[in-house]
Design an enzyme around this catalytic site. Sequence first.
Site, mmCIF file in Angstrom:
data_model
loop_
_atom_site.group_PDB
_atom_site.id
_atom_site.type_symbol
_atom_site.label_atom_id
_atom_site.label_comp_id
_atom_site.label_asym_id
_atom_site.label_seq_id
_atom_site.Cartn_x
_atom_site.Cartn_y
_atom_site.Cartn_z
ATOM 1 N N ASP A 238 0.851 -1.187 0.000
ATOM 2 C CA ASP A 238 0.000 0.000 0.000
ATOM 3 C C ASP A 238 0.894 1.247 0.000
ATOM 4 O O ASP A 238 1.856 1.318 -0.766
ATOM 5 C CB ASP A 238 -0.954 -0.043 1.203
ATOM 6 C CG ASP A 238 -2.112 0.945 1.083
ATOM 7 O OD1 ASP A 238 -3.118 0.592 0.447
ATOM 8 O OD2 ASP A 238 -1.988 2.067 1.598
ATOM 9 N N TYR A 387 -3.649 11.021 1.436
ATOM 10 C CA TYR A 387 -4.080 10.897 0.040
ATOM 11 C C TYR A 387 -4.069 12.256 -0.643
ATOM 12 O O TYR A 387 -3.577 12.394 -1.766
ATOM 13 C CB TYR A 387 -5.479 10.279 -0.024
ATOM 14 C CG TYR A 387 -5.493 8.802 0.254
ATOM 15 C CD1 TYR A 387 -5.561 7.879 -0.777
ATOM 16 C CD2 TYR A 387 -5.413 8.315 1.557
ATOM 17 C CE1 TYR A 387 -5.564 6.514 -0.539
ATOM 18 C CE2 TYR A 387 -5.411 6.952 1.813
ATOM 19 C CZ TYR A 387 -5.480 6.062 0.762
ATOM 20 O OH TYR A 387 -5.469 4.706 1.012
ATOM 21 N N HIS A 444 -4.566 -7.774 -0.388
ATOM 22 C CA HIS A 444 -3.892 -6.502 -0.173
ATOM 23 C C HIS A 444 -3.123 -6.439 1.145
ATOM 24 O O HIS A 444 -2.038 -5.872 1.207
ATOM 25 C CB HIS A 444 -4.936 -5.377 -0.212
ATOM 26 C CG HIS A 444 -4.370 -4.008 -0.154
ATOM 27 N ND1 HIS A 444 -3.639 -3.449 -1.181
ATOM 28 C CD2 HIS A 444 -4.414 -3.061 0.823
ATOM 29 C CE1 HIS A 444 -3.264 -2.231 -0.851
ATOM 30 N NE2 HIS A 444 -3.722 -1.963 0.352
#
Length: 468
Positions: A238, A387, A444
């Site tokens: 990630d 983000y 993930h």
Amino acid sequence: MQRLQLLKDTFFGLDVVQQQLLIGSAVAAGGILAYAVHRRSRAKTIPFGEGWWGSGEKPQSEDDKIYPFTVQTSDKEIEDLHERIDRTRYSEPLEDSGFQYGFNSTYLKKVVSYWRNEFDWKKQVAVLNKYPHFKTKIEGLDVHFIHIRPPSNGNQRVLPLMLVHGWPGSFYEFYRILPLLTQNHDSVAFEVIIPSLPGYGFSEAPHKKGFNSLAAARIFLKLMERLGFSHFYLQGGDWGSLVTTNMAQMKPDCVKGLHINMCMSPRGFKVLLSLIIGPYLPFLVGFSREDVRRLFPFFEKNVYEILRETGYFHIQATKPDTVGCGVNDSPVGLAAYILEKFSTWTDKKNKDLMDGGLERKFSLDDLLTNVMIYWTTGSIVSSMRFYKENLSTNIEKRIDSKTGIFVPTGVAAFPQELMHCPKSWAQIRYQNLYSYTLMSRGGHFAAFEEPQLLANDIIQFVKKVEKL
């Protein structure tokens, strides 16, 4: 299948000379593209830079000492949590909707009932404190990390390894893999450092705008230097894969090897060409049969799936503080927001299940411990801001996107990752690819889901780099 058969029939219907010309043209085009990519990626490092993310003005000097840290809780903290849980207002799910609309509220009630009546946060705090925690001030921020040394054995080599998490995970993701890495593996063991990204969990959140993966990479490099490591290995998934990649770009002489379990697909003509040719003549573009299975049909397996799964991404990359107000105030809202990702990102088919398949790979204790790290630290908003800071400008135009990675690199490609990156694509950016493994299962959250598989791949990669 009809188009594939038609193309095969056409190709094998040509005479030998025509086949050789076709293959030769494709190989030549690939060579020209590879040379062009190499020319664009000649830069071997990116600037180290400097930053200050603390509150107010930067002081003349900063305390560089390392202090022990202990995770703590209190009856008051737990009582407040229970009171908020008791006031939760639920909505009714649509019939037979599974997790297709998000976290199914019928199952959410079961999770929350366990959280309220059976989950023991004090016990889990003791689990968190099983390993030694520390904090140190870097660029104005209290950076939290775990530092674990392997059991003493005079016959083994001890290699420093930093593990970096992403969102919505935490340092706790690595608790199941830690014992596997600190064991003796043919006279090699790892000394493991696990930092919390600034703004996540027990690491202080930046007070100023602009804190992106480059800033995090620089801070973690300073942390390794402060701990006395001049050469070390890195591993991440990630955001951790981007941060560790940036670390390798900034200080390639310090990074002995980089291992990632999320490899972002590059763009460009070579990738476009491989998408066109790959389903029919995969060998021409370096695709394996498994690559073809994971990638195609491309829009159904990748583009549409990404569009369905990245609504959160667009929100957090634009207005994270708005949605953050709700999930920071409601523990149940926070749990639904975070745990929905642990459902779908573990296996895409989980969205069709009423319980999201959450307890197939995880225990509720583990899942809720990760949620509690966000809840008790109030760090969900600052974690979401990462983000926006990374995507406030076109990330593909950043200097790190234009710079190749030349340190020895290993990639573990898990089948349920958000998007598959074939080896031929990974080699465009990671130009010293020592190992690339098509993992048999997992998604993930690799270290959390499949710790043994990931540990095995890290170990075999390091042994290859060390030439053991």
